[in-house]
Design an enzyme around this catalytic site. Structure first.
Site, PDB file in Angstrom:
ATOM      1  N   HIS A 398     -24.040  25.512  34.014  1.00 21.40           N
ATOM      2  CA  HIS A 398     -23.228  25.801  34.405  1.00 21.40           C
ATOM      3  C   HIS A 398     -23.468  26.563  35.450  1.00 21.40           C
ATOM      4  O   HIS A 398     -23.260  27.041  37.041  1.00 21.40           O
ATOM      5  CB  HIS A 398     -23.386  27.455  34.348  1.00 21.40           C
ATOM      6  CG  HIS A 398     -21.583  28.047  33.386  1.00 21.40           C
ATOM      7  ND1 HIS A 398     -20.198  27.692  34.643  1.00 21.40           N
ATOM      8  CD2 HIS A 398     -20.742  28.627  32.641  1.00 21.40           C
ATOM      9  CE1 HIS A 398     -19.568  28.350  33.981  1.00 21.40           C
ATOM     10  NE2 HIS A 398     -19.856  28.861  33.117  1.00 21.40           N
ATOM     11  N   ASP A 402     -18.062  24.973  36.621  1.00 22.24           N
ATOM     12  CA  ASP A 402     -17.089  26.110  37.022  1.00 22.24           C
ATOM     13  C   ASP A 402     -16.657  25.697  35.371  1.00 22.24           C
ATOM     14  O   ASP A 402     -16.691  24.678  35.325  1.00 22.24           O
ATOM     15  CB  ASP A 402     -16.795  25.975  37.416  1.00 22.24           C
ATOM     16  CG  ASP A 402     -17.637  26.773  38.666  1.00 22.24           C
ATOM     17  OD1 ASP A 402     -18.807  27.680  38.522  1.00 22.24           O
ATOM     18  OD2 ASP A 402     -16.861  27.020  40.635  1.00 22.24           O
TER      19      ASP A 402
END
Length: 426
Positions: A398, A402
């Site tokens: 992450h 995204d």
């Protein structure tokens, strides 16, 4: 006579230390430059280390499970060789090919490396063959040792008489027939009240310890986001069945089609085909897709690599996936075949369940997980219809990917698999 103190050699790729997996000699044994004295484990491979001189072993430095620094004392050998000749011999060996390896890339860290073929000890031509002289991968030797099986008494069915895990299984099956009667008799004489409470503690070493360390690091350092979506592969399964009916040798599974879809999706989102170095805060993207195929073996999870997947069609992908997976399972894969992946596919096959949360194979930034296929009722054209469906469970780093980009990536793969003709366009 003098005692030559052999140091732990540089086993390649700039490693500073290695775990001592197993001693293959004992104090008092006679060794030659052809004698494999120990196996050591690096981040990349299990490496067989050979004696540099003739002589008698007088000291072993370290116990299995110890982590030794490169250049530290490994073994003492009493020898009559001239010290100057020993140093010259060591220099010559350093300039020669790298030592034999059987890669242990359980969760490969993506680092590169020179391809190194596994070297094996030749089978003796005499009628009496010792366990050290038979042809077998280190993993097979280790398993045979743990099972107290003498390799010299086992007929190898692999290439050139190589002993495989299947040969060990065959011997165990033969032995179990005799043992089962004894076990049944013993079990019948026991009662629940008299059965002792037993437990067994086993040191975690070698490949399993490396897996534990790497997964702990990946889970603690990488903020994972896992995205799950279902894929209707009814049309793909029809196409696959037709292609397999017409095929001569290569049988197509779902994986080569998924690999092809992955290549197309990565071309549109190249930042997902990448490595992230947290220390230098650098993201390296790749034009080539080196596809890791997570493979369960007797020694734990390995990740063999199909190189340049972007240049292969589904038949070639199927061939290469089968080849590298088999090599990983039987211990014949080279270091180059188990390093350098840029993205990984993991699948539990029929045991895949509904969804999984796969752990990323660092320094990669994504991993694609395949769950089991099943027939589900799907609302289509105004009615429920039986369709063949599986879920994709995919995890992303992450920090670099995204949620929107992760969803877009998986949705693209889903669209390609649900309309398989798109896999053959362009």
């Amino acid at each position: 006579m003098s005692v030559f103190e052999m140091k732990l050699p540089d086993v390649g790729e700039g490693v500073a230390e290695a775990e001592l997996v197993e001693w293959l000699v004992a104090v008092g044994d006679t060794v030659t430059p052809d004698t494999v004295i120990a196996e050591v484990l690096t981040d990349k491979a299990t490496v067989e280390v050979s004696a540099p001189v003739d002589g008698e072993v007088v000291a072993l430095h370290g116990e299995p499970g110890d982590v030794l620094a490169v250049g530290s004392d490994l073994i003492g050998i009493e020898t009559s060789a001239d010290p100057d000749e020993i140093e010259a011999l060591i220099d010559d060996e350093a300039d020669a090919a790298a030592p034999a390896v059987v890669p242990d890339d359980d969760d490969d860290d993506g680092g590169g490396g020179d391809p190194t073929e596994e070297m094996e000890q030749p089978v003796a031509s005499s009628d009496t063959v010792s366990a050290d002289q038979v042809t077998a991968a280190p993993a097979v030797r280790a398993r045979a040792s743990s099972l107290d099986l003498d390799l010299a008494t086992i007929d190898g069915t692999g290439p050139d008489g190589r002993i495989t895990h299947a040969d060990l299984d065959r011997r165990l099956t033969q032995s179990s027939r005799r043992a089962s009667a004894r076990l049944a008799h013993t079990s019948a004489t026991r009662t629940l009240d008299s059965a002792p409470d037993e437990s067994h503690s086993t040191p975690v070493r070698g490949v399993r310890r490396r897996i534990a360390e790497r997964l702990s690091t990946a889970w603690s350092e990488i903020p994972h986001i896992t995205y799950v979506d279902d894929v209707d592969v009814t049309e793909l399964e029809r196409l696959r069945a037709t292609l397999n009916d017409d095929a001569d040798d290569t049988r197509l599974t779902i994986l080569p089609f998924l690999a092809r879809a992955l290549v197309i999706a990565l071309h549109e989102q190249p930042a997902i085909n990448a490595h992230y170095d947290g220390e230098s805060e650098t993201l390296t993207t790749f034009d080539a897709v080196h596809l890791g195929i997570a493979t369960q073996t007797d020694d734990g999870l390995r990740v063999p690599v199909v190189r340049h997947a972007e240049g292969r069609d589904v038949w070639d992908l199927a061939t290469q996936i089968g080849r590298v997976s088999s090599a990983a399972r039987d211990g014949s894969a080279t270091r180059d075949e188990l390093t350098g992946s840029t993205i990984t596919i993991t699948s539990l096959g029929a045991l895949g369940g509904i969804a999984t949360t796969p752990i990323i194979n660092p320094p990669e930034v994504s991993i694609i997980g395949v769950n089991k296929m099943e027939t589900r009722p799907v609302w289509l054209n105004g009615s429920f219809q039986p369709r063949q469906v599986f879920n994709l469970s995919s995890s992303f780093d992450h920090r670099m990917v995204d949620g929107w980009d992760a969803a877009t990536f998986v949705q693209r793969i889903k669209a390609l698999l649900e309309t398989p003709a798109l896999l053959f366009v362009g």
